[in-house]
Design a protein around this motif. Structure first.
Motif, PDB file in Angstrom:
ATOM      1  N   GLY A 573       0.808  -1.215   0.000  1.00  0.00           N
ATOM      2  CA  GLY A 573       0.000   0.000   0.000  1.00  0.00           C
ATOM      3  C   GLY A 573       0.835   1.255   0.000  1.00  0.00           C
ATOM      4  O   GLY A 573       0.326   2.346  -0.275  1.00  0.00           O
ATOM      5  N   ASP A 574       2.135   1.096   0.285  1.00  0.00           N
ATOM      6  CA  ASP A 574       3.027   2.258   0.348  1.00  0.00           C
ATOM      7  C   ASP A 574       3.998   2.333  -0.824  1.00  0.00           C
ATOM      8  O   ASP A 574       4.839   3.233  -0.872  1.00  0.00           O
ATOM      9  N   GLY A 575       3.951   1.385  -1.757  1.00  0.00           N
ATOM     10  CA  GLY A 575       4.874   1.393  -2.887  1.00  0.00           C
ATOM     11  C   GLY A 575       5.256  -0.004  -3.306  1.00  0.00           C
ATOM     12  O   GLY A 575       4.402  -0.894  -3.391  1.00  0.00           O
ATOM     13  N   ILE A 576       6.547  -0.231  -3.554  1.00  0.00           N
ATOM     14  CA  ILE A 576       7.001  -1.541  -4.014  1.00  0.00           C
ATOM     15  C   ILE A 576       8.209  -1.997  -3.204  1.00  0.00           C
ATOM     16  O   ILE A 576       8.938  -1.199  -2.619  1.00  0.00           O
ATOM     17  N   ILE A 577       8.391  -3.315  -3.204  1.00  0.00           N
ATOM     18  CA  ILE A 577       9.585  -3.933  -2.653  1.00  0.00           C
ATOM     19  C   ILE A 577      10.265  -4.660  -3.803  1.00  0.00           C
ATOM     20  O   ILE A 577       9.611  -5.383  -4.564  1.00  0.00           O
ATOM     21  N   PHE A 578      11.556  -4.445  -3.948  1.00  0.00           N
ATOM     22  CA  PHE A 578      12.260  -5.073  -5.067  1.00  0.00           C
ATOM     23  C   PHE A 578      13.641  -5.531  -4.637  1.00  0.00           C
ATOM     24  O   PHE A 578      14.171  -5.125  -3.590  1.00  0.00           O
ATOM     25  N   ASP A 579      14.198  -6.402  -5.451  1.00  0.00           N
ATOM     26  CA  ASP A 579      15.543  -6.916  -5.217  1.00  0.00           C
ATOM     27  C   ASP A 579      16.500  -6.255  -6.191  1.00  0.00           C
ATOM     28  O   ASP A 579      16.235  -6.213  -7.398  1.00  0.00           O
ATOM     29  N   SER A 580      17.599  -5.735  -5.674  1.00  0.00           N
ATOM     30  CA  SER A 580      18.616  -5.118  -6.521  1.00  0.00           C
ATOM     31  C   SER A 580      19.965  -5.741  -6.202  1.00  0.00           C
ATOM     32  O   SER A 580      20.551  -5.470  -5.143  1.00  0.00           O
ATOM     33  N   ASN A 581      20.389  -6.611  -7.103  1.00  0.00           N
ATOM     34  CA  ASN A 581      21.678  -7.296  -6.928  1.00  0.00           C
ATOM     35  C   ASN A 581      21.774  -7.992  -5.568  1.00  0.00           C
ATOM     36  O   ASN A 581      22.794  -7.934  -4.876  1.00  0.00           O
ATOM     37  N   GLY A 582      20.675  -8.661  -5.169  1.00  0.00           N
ATOM     38  CA  GLY A 582      20.666  -9.428  -3.931  1.00  0.00           C
ATOM     39  C   GLY A 582      20.297  -8.644  -2.695  1.00  0.00           C
ATOM     40  O   GLY A 582      20.214  -9.204  -1.595  1.00  0.00           O
ATOM     41  N   THR A 583      20.034  -7.349  -2.846  1.00  0.00           N
ATOM     42  CA  THR A 583      19.683  -6.506  -1.702  1.00  0.00           C
ATOM     43  C   THR A 583      18.203  -6.130  -1.769  1.00  0.00           C
ATOM     44  O   THR A 583      17.717  -5.676  -2.812  1.00  0.00           O
TER      45      THR A 583
END
Length: 641
Positions: A573-583
């Motif tokens: 509800g507040d945006g997105i969660i993503f993976d960036s180079n394992g982080t």
């Protein structure tokens, strides 16, 4: 109309004020880079279409100092080329047009570096445009003399062949690099102040004049404002124009931009119409010889306005005449709605050239193949059903009907256009709307039976009993199976562009392709804070270089943020969660816009396999791509049924 009034350059009288701009002709020349039958057909079609002056693409006067690009364009450095140029002159003259040949002294730092066995030359030792790691070699004064003499010889041969005028290519390449302080760092008589920087171009002009005589028209094409720091700016551009007039130029072709701003020099879809008219207007006030202007002048009212407001004497059309060779004839006949408009996507012209393919056009697949791909009446009238009213479907219906087939088109939506409709919503995509109108008008005039709100099924098609069915239903948006994908704060790019959903004040666009980036720029233009995320290491892959430069400049202007190497894992509800180079990372946003691309829709084609005498599928329903692929597949399918 002033456009259709006779014009005059030197002693040459033209039937109207329209000039076909010099453009690249890769793939249309003979194997020895001479003017052969195929390119004669190409230019003759534009002459037959009513153009006043047809200008050839660049022809080099020498290949002694350069390879690369110099070996990929027309050559006119040997008497063996005179005969074929003479044939081209005849072909153009038979249709009442004049022929101008554009001659170039060289390409300099804008030459291709990849695979080029010779170090590029320039006015000074400066980085090459396409690979700054390669430094151009400073040309010697002896080599300057050599090029000046070669230019004179080529000019004389061109006059012998029967051309009506010579265009000296002074914009963007070697001559231009001498004129601009950004690239001319010389300390000898060919550098320094404007007198020194103009010495080489004025020697070229004088040598050409000496070779052709005082009454032969010489047109000098130059850039009045490079649009970059250190380049020629308008104040000096005006002074250059004055000196060219004083040195004997009979007309000046004014342009703007540079290869550093190539998307403006050859205006991309993201640039406005008449981009250089104000520039030419300033130059025109300073000189007494005719001024030619180009830069997205393809709308008749835009071209007419430039002449009426005394900002130019002639209008140069480039890509517009590739898209529709009959532009002038249609304007003359008061048929503007029959003009196939250039959409400035640059895929069929610049894009194909960058791939080593012959020059053509996204919306005119016959361009460059005028003889081979000409439409011919059908040997037998067939009952043709086209399913889908996007660009591929409309083009398939248009071509089939123009050949004499009986054509019906089914479209499930309330109007024709398909993906062109959302694609034309942003104000920077206004070149698309006339294209939708053009195709729609042609279907009406050709008597195509259009049935809207008609969704096809295999059963309905079989009941219709067509001889030929062409499936053009487009692609469908890809949907990610991740947590939160169906949340209230999520919308597709199509939802946003069609106004079916509103975005909040901060937006994350998931997908860095064409649709995602354009949607992001559209929202940013409305004052929203927008960030694009993509799993790739680059954005906007797969576009031609010119359009890619234009879109990146647009993203920069609209302050769109970009996050690369971002693999979406969850929407909250507040945006997105993503993976960036394992982080694991988070990005806050009020709205999440999904632009993950499209997938083909082949279910209807598969259901009809073996149940229709002739069955075809074209466009995005086969594989999601761009307008060129949809138009070409549709054109050639209907051309051959």
């Amino acid at each position: 109309m002033k456009l259709l009034e006779p014009g005059k350059i030197g002693n040459m009288v033209t039937r109207n004020r329209i000039i076909m701009c010099p453009m690249g002709t890769l793939g249309l020349l003979d194997l020895d880079m001479g003017f052969g039958r195929r390119i004669i057909d190409y230019y003759a079609a534009r002459a037959r279409g009513g153009t006043g002056i047809v200008s050839t693409g660049v022809a080099v006067v020498s290949t002694a100092l350069e390879a690369g690009t110099a070996l990929m364009v027309a050559r006119f450095d040997n008497p063996k080329y005179i005969g074929r140029l003479s044939e081209l002159c005849d072909a153009v003259h038979h249709h009442g047009a004049k022929l101008a040949i554009q001659l170039a002294a060289g390409f300099g730092r804008t030459n291709f570096t990849k695979g080029n066995p010779i170090q590029p030359i320039s006015a000074s030792a400066v980085p090459c445009k396409w690979d700054p790691g390669v430094i151009a070699r400073e040309i010697t004064t002896g080599e300057i003399d050599q090029l000046v003499n070669s230019f004179a010889v080529s000019a004389g041969m061109a006059k012998t062949a029967g051309v009506d005028a010579i265009v000296i290519r002074g914009g963007g390449d070697l001559i231009d690099q001498f004129m601009a302080p950004l690239w001319n760092k010389r300390t000898d008589e060919y550098g320094g102040d404007l007198d020194g920087r103009l010495r080489f171009p004025l020697e070229i002009l004088a040598a050409a004049r000496n070779a052709v005589g005082k009454d032969f028209p010489l047109i000098f094409k130059f850039i009045a404002d490079h649009d970059i720091e250190g380049g020629t700016r308008l104040e000096e551009g005006v002074e250059i124009a004055k000196r060219l007039e004083k040195a004997g130029a009979d007309a000046i072709h004014v342009s703007g931009g540079s290869y550093e701003t190539w998307h403006r020099h050859i205006p991309s879809i993201y640039e406005p119409p008449a981009i250089w008219v104000e520039l030419s207007g300033v130059v025109k006030k300073a000189v007494n010889i005719p001024v030619i202007v180009d830069g997205k002048m393809g709308r008749p009212e835009v071209a007419e306005k430039a002449l009426r407001e005394n900002k130019a004497d002639f209008v140069g059309l480039g890509r517009q005449l590739i898209a529709d060779p009959e532009w002038v004839n249609k304007v003359k006949a008061c048929r503007p709605d029959d003009i196939a408009p250039c959409i400035a996507d640059n895929e069929g012209c610049l894009g194909r050239a960058s791939e080593g393919k012959y020059l053509s056009c996204s919306i005119n697949p016959a361009a460059g193949m005028e003889r081979e791909y000409a439409l011919k009446p059908a040997e037998k009238c067939k009952n043709v059903l086209v399913i889908g009213g996007g660009p591929g479907g409309m083009e398939a219906a248009r071509v089939a009907a123009s050949r004499g087939h009986k054509v019906t088109l089914w479209e499930k939506e309330v109007r024709l256009g398909g993906m062109l409709i959302p694609g034309s919503v942003p104000d920077f995509k206004q070149d698309i709307k006339p294209f939708i109108d053009y195709l729609s008008v042609q279907l009406r005039k050709l008597g195509v039976k259009v049935e809207l709100l008609k969704e096809a099924t295999a059963e309905l098609v079989q009941e219709f009993k067509p001889d030929v069915a062409i499936i053009a239903v487009g692609g469908s948006p890809q949907v990610l199976d991740i947590p939160g994908a169906d949340a209230d704060n999520v919308a597709s790019a199509l939802d946003i562009l069609l106004g079916e959903k509103e975005a909040g004040s901060t937006v994350v666009v998931v997908g860095g392709g064409l649709v995602g980036c354009e949607t992001a720029a559209y929202l940013a233009g409305k004052g929203k804070k927008v960030t694009v995320t993509t799993r790739q290491q680059l954005i906007i892959e797969g576009m031609n270089t010119n359009s890619m430069m234009g879109l990146r400049a647009l993203l920069e202007r609209t302050k769109v943020g970009i996050v690369l190497n971002a693999r979406l894992s969850e929407i909250t509800g507040d945006g997105i969660i993503f993976d960036s180079n394992g982080t694991r990372k988070e990005l806050e946003a009020d709205s999440v816009v999904m632009a993950q691309g499209f997938q083909p829709q082949l279910a209807l084609r598969d259901a009809l396999e073996g149940k229709v005498p002739e069955l075809f599928a074209v466009g995005d329903c086969v594989e999601p791509r761009n307008i060129l692929h949809a138009m070409w597949e549709a054109y050639h399918t209907s051309r051959l049924i």
